[in-house]
Each structure stands twice: as C-alpha cells, then as structure tokens.
Design a protein around this motif. Structure first.
Motif, PDB file in Angstrom:
ATOM      1  N   ASP A 181      32.994 -79.484  -3.915  1.00 38.78           N
ATOM      2  CA  ASP A 181      34.089 -80.431  -3.742  1.00 38.78           C
ATOM      3  C   ASP A 181      35.447 -79.772  -3.858  1.00 38.78           C
ATOM      4  O   ASP A 181      36.477 -80.447  -3.865  1.00 38.78           O
ATOM      5  N   ARG A 240      36.081 -73.467   0.589  1.00 39.01           N
ATOM      6  CA  ARG A 240      34.959 -73.646   1.496  1.00 39.01           C
ATOM      7  C   ARG A 240      35.100 -72.764   2.732  1.00 39.01           C
ATOM      8  O   ARG A 240      34.110 -72.363   3.340  1.00 39.01           O
ATOM      9  N   GLY A 250      28.412 -76.347   7.887  1.00 40.33           N
ATOM     10  CA  GLY A 250      27.421 -77.408   7.861  1.00 40.33           C
ATOM     11  C   GLY A 250      27.181 -77.977   9.245  1.00 40.33           C
ATOM     12  O   GLY A 250      27.992 -77.825  10.161  1.00 40.33           O
ATOM     13  N   GLY A 258      27.971 -84.027  11.014  1.00 43.58           N
ATOM     14  CA  GLY A 258      27.380 -85.317  10.692  1.00 43.58           C
ATOM     15  C   GLY A 258      26.505 -85.325   9.462  1.00 43.58           C
ATOM     16  O   GLY A 258      26.153 -86.397   8.961  1.00 43.58           O
ATOM     17  N   GLU A 259      26.129 -84.143   8.956  1.00 44.87           N
ATOM     18  CA  GLU A 259      25.297 -84.093   7.759  1.00 44.87           C
ATOM     19  C   GLU A 259      26.177 -83.912   6.529  1.00 44.87           C
ATOM     20  O   GLU A 259      27.124 -83.125   6.540  1.00 44.87           O
ATOM     21  N   PRO A 260      25.907 -84.635   5.429  1.00 43.75           N
ATOM     22  CA  PRO A 260      26.736 -84.519   4.218  1.00 43.75           C
ATOM     23  C   PRO A 260      26.558 -83.163   3.551  1.00 43.75           C
ATOM     24  O   PRO A 260      25.470 -82.572   3.588  1.00 43.75           O
ATOM     25  N   ARG A 261      27.621 -82.675   2.940  1.00 42.19           N
ATOM     26  CA  ARG A 261      27.519 -81.451   2.148  1.00 42.19           C
ATOM     27  C   ARG A 261      26.753 -81.748   0.877  1.00 42.19           C
ATOM     28  O   ARG A 261      26.883 -82.811   0.283  1.00 42.19           O
ATOM     29  N   ARG A 262      25.951 -80.791   0.447  1.00 40.82           N
ATOM     30  CA  ARG A 262      25.188 -80.952  -0.774  1.00 40.82           C
ATOM     31  C   ARG A 262      25.256 -79.666  -1.572  1.00 40.82           C
ATOM     32  O   ARG A 262      25.361 -78.564  -0.997  1.00 40.82           O
ATOM     33  N   GLN A 283      20.100 -84.372  17.544  1.00 44.93           N
ATOM     34  CA  GLN A 283      21.414 -85.010  17.508  1.00 44.93           C
ATOM     35  C   GLN A 283      21.869 -85.530  18.867  1.00 44.93           C
ATOM     36  O   GLN A 283      22.310 -86.669  18.974  1.00 44.93           O
ATOM     37  N   LYS A 321      22.755 -72.416   3.116  1.00 45.74           N
ATOM     38  CA  LYS A 321      22.954 -73.851   2.976  1.00 45.74           C
ATOM     39  C   LYS A 321      22.038 -74.475   1.924  1.00 45.74           C
ATOM     40  O   LYS A 321      22.273 -75.615   1.508  1.00 45.74           O
TER      41      LYS A 321
END
Length: 428
Positions: free
Chosen positions: A6, A12, A19, A22-26, A222, A251
C-alpha cells in the motif's frame, strides 16, 4: 527501508513486474521462489551449479516455486521430472542430486540440438518447433507430461504467446494466458512445454499448441477467449517477454532467488548493415536493455524491502558481494564464461564443468551475502566436484587440469568417474 503493497507509487515503481489489469494487488505469501533465466546451454549449466549449492544448503527442498524460461526451463524440466528421485534426507538435502539432475543435464550438453532441428525442420515434413519437441522427448523427457510433475514445489514453465503478446505459463494444475484463458489439469507433454519456453526466434519459434476450445475454463480469459486464440496457440521463447522468469514468482512470494545465466551484447565496431543481421542486432540490444532494467528493479526492490532474496548472475564480479572468503573466481575468467554463445550446441566437458562451478560459486556468494550469512563457503567432504580454472593468471591456456586423485577420465567420456567423495579444491 521496508515498503508494503500500500506504499506510495514510487516504491511500487521499483518492482520489476506489473500486476494483471483488473486484478487486485495482494501481499506476497511467505515462501521462497527460484527464477531461472534463459541463455541456452550456458544458462542450463550455470543453473545446474546454482541448484547444486542450493541443494547442499537445504534450500532446494524448501522452494515453493521454480519459475523458468528458455535454457533455464531445460534444467527446471529435468528437475521436475526427476524430483521424486532426489531422495531428500532429514536435513532436506537430495542425496541423489548427481544422478537425478547432473548426469542427464551433462549428457544433453554434450549434444548439438539447434542446428539439426532447424535443418530437419526445413528439409523434411513437419515444423522446426516440432523437431525441437521431438529432440527433447528423445534426449530428456520421454513421454512425461505436466500431470506427472510434483505438487510441491510448483514448477512454472513460461513461454511467450505471439498472438496475445503476454506470458503463457505451464504448470501441473493449469496452463494459462490471462487474456486467452485457463486450461485446468493439462495433459500436455513436458517436452512440448519446455520446447515452447525455449523456442528461440526466429529459427525455432514458434511451437504450436493445438487445443480444444471446450477445454478452457469458461470466462477465464480477459478479452481473447475465442478461436483461433484458444485453438491454435503460437508460442515463442519465454525470454521474449521475461528473460529472468520473474513474472510468475515475484507476484506470489516474499523471498525471490534469481539465477541469471543470460547473455550480454557487446560493442561491435562494424555491425552488419543487411536487413536480417541488423534486425537481429537491434533485437539483441532491446533484449539486453530489458533484462538490465528488470535486474536493476529487482535489486532495488530488495533494497527497499519489497522483497527479500538474492540475485546472482553469470557476469557478476564475485568480489562485489564483499565477502571475506568467497570461492576464488577471477572476474576476467568468469567473464570469458559469460561470453559462451547462446546456443544448444555441443559443449566440451571442461567448459561444462567451469560453467557449473561458476554457478555454484556465484550462488554461494549471493546467499552468504544476503540470506544466510553464517554459511561456510563449502562443507568438508562436499559431494560437489568442482575443478580448477583452465587458464593461468596471465590468461594463457594451460593443459586441461586433472580431477582430484582417485578420478580418471577416459577419452570420449563427458562425466568422470567419482570416488567416494570429492572435496572442493583450494581454488576453482
């Protein structure tokens, strides 16, 4: 300095991968991933040495993921196929490492593949890519398929999808391109996956996958989950997209080990001006710059605390690790090894040994400098057979050095006979 997922965009931006849209960062999972770069037989043998040292230190059995491209995928593929044969002891050290990995890799390094698959692909029916698949089946993988790979560690073999222009990944539970979709529990031949990962353009590329559109998980792609993207997949060398094999490891995991056996483009006073060779030179420059950028970003991410881990490369100066007692590897001589051409060409036994030695020593130095500072350079009675450099201090060649007492090479044998154990010599 530590940075979380975050933190500010400037942190970052240091990361070497991005990433999926459309996919959330984790946050990354705890665990260790190993990345094996491309680079033909040169990288294949360099990685073998690194894996040898990782095994001795008990890291090999602790890996959660092994991600590979191109030449690194040959090494990874053999390791995956023979994983059950390694015979790990209570300390996590594979007792059958030589038999399971070293011997088959060295056998294939003694044979030329690239020229013959290209010639046969041109002169006889069938594609060059299919000839490469056939050569890998005959020499290394037989009828082994992805479904026969171990559940742990997860082996991920990466290729470049020329149609979607992103990464196509092969693994036991699925093969996937995030734009095209996912095929679960693939039964594809391991040889075809490894060949796809190492289909060097423009000569061996592409390797073609002929798939059933119904095999894909519905709505898993996608924007390209439709024929011909799903039914006739054209794959090229994984290094075209990611020559360090970072994408699928970075990732997911917190600790990333990077073994880089990739080449380097040098200065040339008079580069060729014809279209074909000039285009090749331009592509090599682009590849070199992308690889250098990813390397710098990975190392900066270590510094910022975004990831833990270690990087070792075939062009590394071992003195840069700042160790008081690194294995002695003169930089001028390791640079000569780094200039080994990126080919699948018969490699002399002595050159094989030097590349293995250098991978072992570079991995050892990187781990001791950044992850395992209490580790000794090597253990007494190490099963590793390292050999002396074949050049004198002034760079002149000298006769091929002998193995330690108790070993003897017969003419025509690529693998010397081993006594009970061979300790490391005082210098490589």
């Amino acid at each position: 300095m530590n940075a979380s997922v975050d933190d500010a965009p400037v942190a970052r931006a240091a990361e070497p991968v991005r990433g999926i849209p459309g996919e959330p960062r984790r946050p990354p999972d705890e665990g260790i991933a190993l990345c094996l770069s491309g680079g033909g037989y040169r990288a294949m043998l360099f990685h073998l040495g690194a894996l040898w040292r990782l095994n001795e230190l008990g890291y090999l059995s602790r890996l959660a993921r092994i991600s590979s491209v191109s030449g690194g995928s040959i090494t990874a593929g053999v390791l995956a196929k023979n994983w059950a044969q390694l015979d790990f002891d209570g300390a996590g050290v594979g007792q059958a490492f030589e038999q399971a990995l070293c011997q088959p890799i060295r056998r294939v390094a003694g044979k030329t593949i690239d020229v013959w698959v290209i010639l046969l692909g041109i002169l006889l029916p069938g594609s060059i890519g299919d000839r490469y698949v056939g050569a890998l089946k005959r020499l290394l993988f037989g009828a082994a398929s992805l479904e026969a790979l171990p559940d742990s560690p997860r082996f991920v073999i990466n290729a470049t999808n020329l149609q979607s222009a992103v990464l196509w990944r092969f693994s036991k539970p699925y093969m996937r391109d995030y734009r095209v979709g996912e095929v679960k529990n693939p039964t594809l031949e391991l040889a075809r996956a490894v060949a796809s990962s190492g289909a060097f353009p423009p000569f061996i590329s592409p390797v073609v996958l002929k798939l059933d559109a119904a095999a894909y998980t519905p709505n898993s792609g996608q924007d390209l989950q439709r024929p011909p993207f799903t039914t006739r997949v054209l794959l090229s060398d994984g290094g075209v997209y990611d020559n360090l094999g970072l994408e699928t490891a970075w990732k997911r995991y917190r600790t990333i080990l990077i073994s880089d056996g990739g080449g380097h483009i040098g200065a040339k006073e008079r580069p060729k001006r014809d279209w074909l060779r000039q285009s090749r030179r331009v592509l090599d420059v682009i590849d070199s710059q992308v690889r250098a950028l990813r390397k710098r970003q990975a190392i900066e991410s270590y510094r910022l605390g975004l990831r833990e881990g270690a990087y070792w490369g075939i062009r590394t100066d071992i003195a840069d690790y700042g160790l008081a007692d690194p294995l002695p590897c003169p930089h001028a001589q390791t640079l000569a090894l780094a200039r080994t051409p990126t080919r699948l060409k018969k490699t002399a036994p002595l050159l094989q040994e030097r590349l293995i030695n250098w991978g072992y020593a570079a991995c050892d130095a990187a781990l001791r400098a950044h992850l395992d500072r209490g580790t000794c350079p090597h253990r007494p009675g190490s099963r590793t057979r390292l050999q002396r450099w074949g050049e004198s201090a002034d760079g002149r060649a000298r006769p091929e050095p002998a193995f330690e007492r108790g070993t003897r090479r017969k003419r025509g044998q690529g693998e010397p006979r081993r006594p009970g154990h061979a300790a490391l010599p005082r210098r490589l």
